[in-house]
Design a protein around this motif. Structure first.
Motif, PDB file in Angstrom:
ATOM      1  N   ARG A  12       0.832  -1.210   0.000  1.00  0.00           N
ATOM      2  CA  ARG A  12       0.000   0.000   0.000  1.00  0.00           C
ATOM      3  C   ARG A  12       0.866   1.260   0.000  1.00  0.00           C
ATOM      4  O   ARG A  12       0.546   2.252  -0.671  1.00  0.00           O
ATOM      5  N   ALA A  13       1.989   1.202   0.721  1.00  0.00           N
ATOM      6  CA  ALA A  13       2.916   2.335   0.692  1.00  0.00           C
ATOM      7  C   ALA A  13       3.491   2.514  -0.705  1.00  0.00           C
ATOM      8  O   ALA A  13       3.684   3.652  -1.181  1.00  0.00           O
ATOM      9  N   ALA A  14       3.750   1.400  -1.390  1.00  0.00           N
ATOM     10  CA  ALA A  14       4.273   1.477  -2.755  1.00  0.00           C
ATOM     11  C   ALA A  14       3.257   2.131  -3.690  1.00  0.00           C
ATOM     12  O   ALA A  14       3.626   2.930  -4.571  1.00  0.00           O
ATOM     13  N   VAL A  15       1.980   1.807  -3.516  1.00  0.00           N
ATOM     14  CA  VAL A  15       0.940   2.419  -4.342  1.00  0.00           C
ATOM     15  C   VAL A  15       0.902   3.929  -4.124  1.00  0.00           C
ATOM     16  O   VAL A  15       0.817   4.721  -5.075  1.00  0.00           O
ATOM     17  N   ARG A  16       0.988   4.344  -2.868  1.00  0.00           N
ATOM     18  CA  ARG A  16       0.953   5.781  -2.568  1.00  0.00           C
ATOM     19  C   ARG A  16       2.151   6.499  -3.208  1.00  0.00           C
ATOM     20  O   ARG A  16       2.010   7.589  -3.768  1.00  0.00           O
ATOM     21  N   LEU A  17       3.322   5.902  -3.128  1.00  0.00           N
ATOM     22  CA  LEU A  17       4.509   6.532  -3.695  1.00  0.00           C
ATOM     23  C   LEU A  17       4.427   6.607  -5.220  1.00  0.00           C
ATOM     24  O   LEU A  17       4.726   7.652  -5.819  1.00  0.00           O
ATOM     25  N   ALA A  18       4.047   5.500  -5.856  1.00  0.00           N
ATOM     26  CA  ALA A  18       4.052   5.455  -7.324  1.00  0.00           C
ATOM     27  C   ALA A  18       2.888   6.211  -7.939  1.00  0.00           C
ATOM     28  O   ALA A  18       2.892   6.471  -9.156  1.00  0.00           O
ATOM     29  N   ALA A  19       1.910   6.596  -7.131  1.00  0.00           N
ATOM     30  CA  ALA A  19       0.750   7.316  -7.670  1.00  0.00           C
ATOM     31  C   ALA A  19       1.129   8.672  -8.263  1.00  0.00           C
ATOM     32  O   ALA A  19       0.342   9.262  -9.011  1.00  0.00           O
ATOM     33  N   VAL A  20       2.334   9.161  -7.953  1.00  0.00           N
ATOM     34  CA  VAL A  20       2.774  10.427  -8.556  1.00  0.00           C
ATOM     35  C   VAL A  20       2.956  10.285 -10.065  1.00  0.00           C
ATOM     36  O   VAL A  20       2.988  11.286 -10.781  1.00  0.00           O
ATOM     37  N   ALA A  21       3.102   9.049 -10.545  1.00  0.00           N
ATOM     38  CA  ALA A  21       3.249   8.791 -11.987  1.00  0.00           C
ATOM     39  C   ALA A  21       2.260   7.693 -12.368  1.00  0.00           C
ATOM     40  O   ALA A  21       2.636   6.522 -12.523  1.00  0.00           O
ATOM     41  N   PRO A  22       0.989   8.007 -12.488  1.00  0.00           N
ATOM     42  CA  PRO A  22      -0.056   6.981 -12.678  1.00  0.00           C
ATOM     43  C   PRO A  22       0.052   6.211 -13.995  1.00  0.00           C
ATOM     44  O   PRO A  22      -0.653   5.214 -14.155  1.00  0.00           O
ATOM     45  N   ASP A  23       0.900   6.650 -14.902  1.00  0.00           N
ATOM     46  CA  ASP A  23       1.082   5.905 -16.153  1.00  0.00           C
ATOM     47  C   ASP A  23       2.327   5.013 -16.126  1.00  0.00           C
ATOM     48  O   ASP A  23       2.630   4.357 -17.118  1.00  0.00           O
ATOM     49  N   SER A  24       3.020   4.995 -15.011  1.00  0.00           N
ATOM     50  CA  SER A  24       4.300   4.287 -14.955  1.00  0.00           C
ATOM     51  C   SER A  24       4.120   2.790 -14.713  1.00  0.00           C
ATOM     52  O   SER A  24       3.124   2.342 -14.142  1.00  0.00           O
TER      53      SER A  24
END
Length: 973
Positions: free
Chosen positions: A490-502
């Protein structure tokens, strides 16, 4: 120790083929095919023990005369080995004075007289003449043996001699003797090699009293190269739970290794110590170059030959490079050198290698690694660091990932002392992470990932941190730290959400969904769908594989098996493309889950196919071992224990990693418990507990069911009940083997009730627990997502087993029919172990509560005994045999009566099958005998019941028997 090892005895692990060969040789000689067998091998590989065991187990019962030659340095005693062999031999009076005389003179008539005496003995009984350590034999003994070997071919004489490799230097009398007998007929050679890694592990289990850690097995095997005697010495004093060998070598081991070395000349001793410092095979001219600084040093080549003649050194296949006959010799010699001497010689070798590498365009990574090692042990920090990095790069290019990991670890250690080094710690840890991933070293990879997470600023580099958090989740799962941790994903989702196409966001979503599905989190399936959309758009095969597998899992939870198969199949392809082997294993398992129950032949075959594909892809062994372990568990549950053992062996062909090690140990514990090796089962289970700290969280492993089964095998029903109930009441999704938990709990309570009654105690408390169990669990547990017909049949069979156990505990009326029905249902789903158990309990119930049903009880006993013998289920075999003996029931299979002239209204096939029914044969036995399916047998028996008016097979058998008896009686009058 496994069953094979136990049967062979200590020191004979892995020698079944060789033992069979020697036994066959002895048996052939006993029939008049005389021959000679020379067993060769290194000291300590087990030549003597093997021959002794063969002599004990041969069925030809020969006279066995055993003698041993001795290494008498100061004198030669003629016929020494023959004296000891024939000391108490019958009829030796005529030649005894020739062997036991004190003159020491060798007479030419001795061979002839011994041959004549043996001719007479062999006419009365087969003879085996065993000479141990032939390499120390005197010439007189060799002359006699030569005469005997060339003797008549039709007498019952077997000559066996053991010969140690490395004892035959130039001019040794045995060299010419061996060359001469090679030309003689009926001379066979058996080269005994060292144990492989798997058998080394089996031997260590016997020596330590418990299955060893795989890391310990690897260290021992690396040190000893599988020498059985050295294995025993190197683990002397080591605790069963040790993960590594202690520093230094035991004194007994050093003495055994260096016995021949102490006889070398001082210059040869010094040279061999120098070669040990080199740490790798070298040419004589390289050693000359290193020793050149010392005045008066003799040339290396004659000293190398001296070491070779003593069995200390070997010249390699290229005839130029020299190294030790056994790797432990080098380690023992290094320990004899003081620190200053070692540093001096390491510095000399470093200079030699630097000179040899000067101007080399692409140096060999082994040369680079050797140079890095010499600089390190010489105390040259800067040089050791630089060359370790160069060697690590070369090792990676050559595919030596394990060596690359070792060198990068060395570089990280040295980097602390070099503040001005250009490489950052993040650079080094990143390189180490890549190397550990490629080698499958999951524990070490986790360490690298943890270090990188501590170095990286998640706020500045959120995508890198997110990917690392996902990988940490997987690695913590693989190494038993935590089961699919929701927090990290869940922490990984929050961090990577800055680049939703990545692709990192797709990966984080996929694994958050995966973890959520295991934990029953709401919205997990929707999150998996979102992950797939992002992964497809990002066109990243690694993220795509994880997203596809998460959606496959969600599809199976939603009873969409076909969709699961298709999604997981695509995930396998994407994982292979990205060479992400965790993803490959994950996808393969879910594709198999959607195709067949894990408790089936088909599932086992899918695991075997996946394992073969991983091998073809060059995957690290940790991932291959995981599929092999799952294959083994599937084969075990359907009674294919030999295939199970083979798959377990494949898993442990190298270090399987923690995940596969635990999985295979649980299967090994079940197999050992079912076959009656309780101590081995408990040891396997204890090691699995130790490796996976948070056992209850790992829903994909059958910890609790296995523990319950092992406790029952060990006669601990209360502990078995507690373990089964723990698994049945755990939070979250049902664990693997959940279907067995309630029947095992009921079996444990039934055992406790029986114990109460046997001891004259009121069983009320345990019956109350049983009533509570039935009230809480009216049916066996089942995994979500499997709605196949095959699985439903398995559940039905286990429910019958559950009902039968409840009936046994309550002792309420005749429950024998339930046991019989359970046995038949278990047979149809190939649950052979449970079928055997049900046959025992069913026969017991028939004899205790339905005395008129002895025929049916006998049929169940025969059926159960046949299964128990095939499964090598020793405890059940003993229970069945004991029950048959107490009931005075003959369990031999009765003959099938001929009723061809009777029952004219039946077809020939129906009359044939009726004969088998009268004989008490089971559906399976009839089908096998007539080469038809059990379904066809059932159809014919249904017709027989309809035509005869009988209500069941027992009534049919009685009616047919009465008619046959009436037909054989003479008419009245």
């Amino acid at each position: 120790m496994n069953g094979t090892a136990a049967a062979l005895g200590e020191g004979l692990v892995g020698r079944a083929t060789e033992l069979a060969a020697i036994t066959a040789f002895l048996d052939a000689a006993s029939t008049g095919e005389s021959g000679t067998l020379l067993v060769t091998g290194d000291a300590g590989v087990g030549k003597t023990v093997l021959v002794q065991q063969a002599c004990r187990t041969t069925g030809s019962a020969p006279w066995i005369f055993t003698g041993a030659a001795l290494p008498l340095a100061s004198m030669t005693v003629p016929f020494l080995a023959l004296r000891s062999a024939f000391r108490n031999a019958p009829g030796m009076d005529g030649v005894a004075h020739l062997l036991h005389g004190v003159s020491g003179a060798s007479r030419p008539d001795v061979p002839v007289m011994i041959d004549a005496w043996l001719e007479d003995v062999c006419a009365r009984r087969p003879v085996a003449l065993v000479i141990d350590d032939l390499h120390w034999a005197d010439v007189s003994t060799l002359d006699v043996l030569m005469y005997l070997i060339a003797g008549p071919s039709d007498r019952r004489l077997a000559i066996i001699a053991t010969v140690r490799n490395g004892e035959l230097g130039d001019g040794h009398p045995l060299v010419r003797w061996l060359a001469d007998i090679r030309r003689l007929p009926r001379v066979v050679w058996l080269a005994l090699g060292p144990l492989d890694r798997i058998d080394t592990g089996v031997q260590l289990a016997g020596l330590l009293g418990a299955p060893p850690h795989q890391s310990l097995v690897q260290e021992v095997f690396t040190h000893t190269a599988g020498n059985a005697y050295l294995n025993k010495l190197v683990v002397a004093g080591v605790q069963p739970d040790s993960r590594h060998l202690p520093a230094g070598l035991p004194d007994d081991l050093k003495a055994a290794l260096l016995r021949s070395w102490t006889l070398l000349s001082p210059p040869a001793q010094a040279l061999t110590q120098l070669l040990a410092v080199a740490g790798r095979p070298l040419r004589a001219r390289d050693l000359d170059a290193v020793m050149a600084a010392k005045d008066g040093t003799p040339a290396a080549l004659p000293l190398l030959h001296e070491g070779s003649n003593a069995g200390i050194l070997d010249c390699g296949p290229d005839a130029t490079h020299w190294w030790f006959h056994h790797p432990l010799i080098a380690e023992a010699l290094l320990q004899r050198l003081d620190g200053d001497a070692r540093k001096h010689w390491h510095a000399a070798f470093a200079a030699l290698h630097e000179d040899s590498l000067a101007g080399a365009h692409e140096p060999d990574f082994q040369d680079l690694a050797a140079l890095a090692e010499h600089h390190h042990f010489a105390g040259h920090v800067q040089e050791a660091y630089v060359w370790a990095l160069r060697a690590a790069t070369a090792a990676g290019n050559a595919g030596g990932t394990a060596e690359m990991v070792r060198l990068l670890r060395r570089a990280l250690t040295l980097r602390v002392q070099l503040p001005d080094a250009s490489e950052t710690f993040e650079d080094l840890w990143s390189r180490l992470r890549t190397a550990t991933a490629e080698s499958g070293a999951q524990t070490e990879e986790l360490e690298a990932v943890e270090a990188l997470l501590a170095l990286i600023d998640g706020g500045a580099r959120p995508l890198d941190a997110a990917e690392l958090l996902v990988r940490r989740t997987l690695l913590r799962h693989a190494t038993g730290r935590a089961f699919m941790d929701l927090e990290d994903t869940r922490a990984a989702v929050r961090l990577a959400a800055v680049a939703p196409d990545s692709w990192q966001y797709a990966l984080a979503l996929a694994e958050s969904a995966h973890a959520g599905l295991w934990h029953g989190s709401p919205g997990a399936a929707e999150q998996a769908g979102e992950a797939l959309k992002v992964a497809v758009a990002a066109n990243h095969p690694r993220a795509l594989s994880y997203a596809l597998t998460a959606n496959a899992m969600a599809a199976l939870d939603d009873d969409r098996a076909q969709d699961c198969q298709e999604l997981a199949g695509q995930a396998v392809t994407a994982a292979a493309q990205s060479r992400d082997f965790w993803a490959y294993v994950h996808a393969t398992l879910w594709r198999a889950n959607a195709t067949a129950s894990w408790t089936s032949q088909r599932y086992a075959d899918l695991m075997r196919a996946g394992r073969a594909q991983l091998l073809a892809l060059g995957a690290p062994h940790a991932y291959v071992a995981k599929l092999a372990a799952d294959e083994a568990s599937s084969y075990l549950v359907i009674g294919r224990w030999r295939e199970c053992a083979e798959a377990l062996r494949a898993a442990h062909g190298s270090d399987p990693g923690v995940m596969a090690d635990v999985d295979s140990r649980l299967t090994g514990a079940r197999l050992a418990a079912l076959q009656g090796r309780t101590a081995e089962a408990e040891a396997h289970l204890a090691r699995a507990d130790e490796l996976y700290a948070a056992k209850a969280e790992f829903l994909n492993l059958g910890f609790d069911a296995t523990r319950a089964e092992v406790c029952l095998a060990a006669g601990k029903p209360a502990a078995a009940y507690a373990a089964a109930l723990d698994g049945a009441t755990a939070a979250g999704m049902q664990p693997t083997m959940c279907e067995w938990l309630i029947p095992l709990a009921a079996r444990a309570l039934a055992d406790l009730v029986s114990r109460d009654r046997d001891e004259g105690l009121p069983p009320a408390r345990h019956l109350a627990l049983l009533n509570g169990l039935v009230q809480r669990f009216p049916q066996v547990l089942q995994e979500a997502g499997d709605t196949s017909e095959e699985y439903q049949h398995q559940l039905a069979a286990l429910n019958l087993l559950y009902d039968a156990e409840v009936g046994r505990a309550k002792d309420g009326g005749n429950y024998a029919r339930t046991w019989r029905d359970a046995a038949d249902a278990l047979h149809l789903v190939s649950f052979r172990w449970e079928e055997t158990y049900a046959c025992w309990r069913g026969a017991e119930a028939l004899l205790l509560h339905a005395h008129a049903h002895r025929t049916e009880a006998a049929a169940l006993l025969r059926r159960g005994l046949d299964l128990a013998v095939e499964l090598q289920a020793t405890p059940l075999k003993e229970q069945l045999a004991d029950l048959a003996a107490r009931a005075r029931i003959d369990t031999t299979t009765p003959a099938v009566p001929d009723i061809s002239g009777q029952w004219p209204d039946l077809t020939p096939r129906e009359r044939e099958i009726l004969g088998y029914v009268i004989a008490g044969r089971t559906y399976s036995e009839i089908a096998q005998a007539l080469v038809i399916s059990e379904k066809t047998v059932s159809s014919h028996i249904s017709n027989l019941l309809r035509k005869s008016g009988a209500t069941n097979r027992l009534d049919l058998s009685r009616l047919a028997t009465r008619r046959a008896g009436a037909a054989q009686r003479p008419p009245d009058g």
